[in-house]
Scaffold this motif. Sequence first.
Motif: not given
Length: 254
Positions: A142-143, A148-151, A171-173
């Motif tokens: 899930v993570g 975010e689509a912008d990222m 990975i940071p997200n």
Amino acid sequence: MKIQASIRQYWPTAALFVALIAIWQLAVSLTGIREYLLPAPLSVWNAMWDGEITWAQHLWVTSWEIVGAFFMAAIVGVALGVAIAWSPLLANALVPFLVFVNTLPKVAVAPLFLIWMGYGIFPNMLMGALIGFFPVVINTAVGLSQVEADMLDLGRVFHAPKWKIFVKIRIPNALPYILSALKITATAAVVGAIVGEFVASQKGLGYVIVTTQSSMNTGVAFAALVWISIVGLVLYGLVVVLAHLWAPWAEGVD
């Protein structure tokens, strides 16, 4: 300042814990409940340091099983979560199988481990890992997916390859999700290791609890439960510290 903040955060928990112990002690003293039914906290405390029981040996075995189960669940869970997020084909193949494995009654699986691997620490580690790995898989996937689509668009604008987007963005997200799952796994590993010791073991805190049934030595059984809780709390606390170090930006890692 950090010490004062920690005191303000945890003093209600400490106060509740002390109050419950005091009520427990008073209830046993005033009602005259038999020791084999419910030992008083002071009796449990004395049993925790009973020299006739090799607490250090049993504590070492159980701690080793719990830590091994935790790391096995963490490594396998993160690897499977990455595989699911990386490839839709792997996701379609793995998710139904993992759900099937997670729905298996773990107490029924434990005797099979005994048949396949015999007595020892490793089967109990596997039992703990089997109980604790599923939350890590789901949270990791899930993570890694809910970015975010912008990222992601920013990574594509700079023509970043898929693996680099994974390393720098996904990975940071996913770190807060993974660390939250590891908190669950820290407690699940304790349950799994003790279940394994209940089924087949010759050492460990679970073995101590099983052996007290014949002698009705409930104080020793409670003492073993306290030691088990201490191991679980220490492991959980280490995961919390790790969360603060690795993902301090995430408010949800506390």
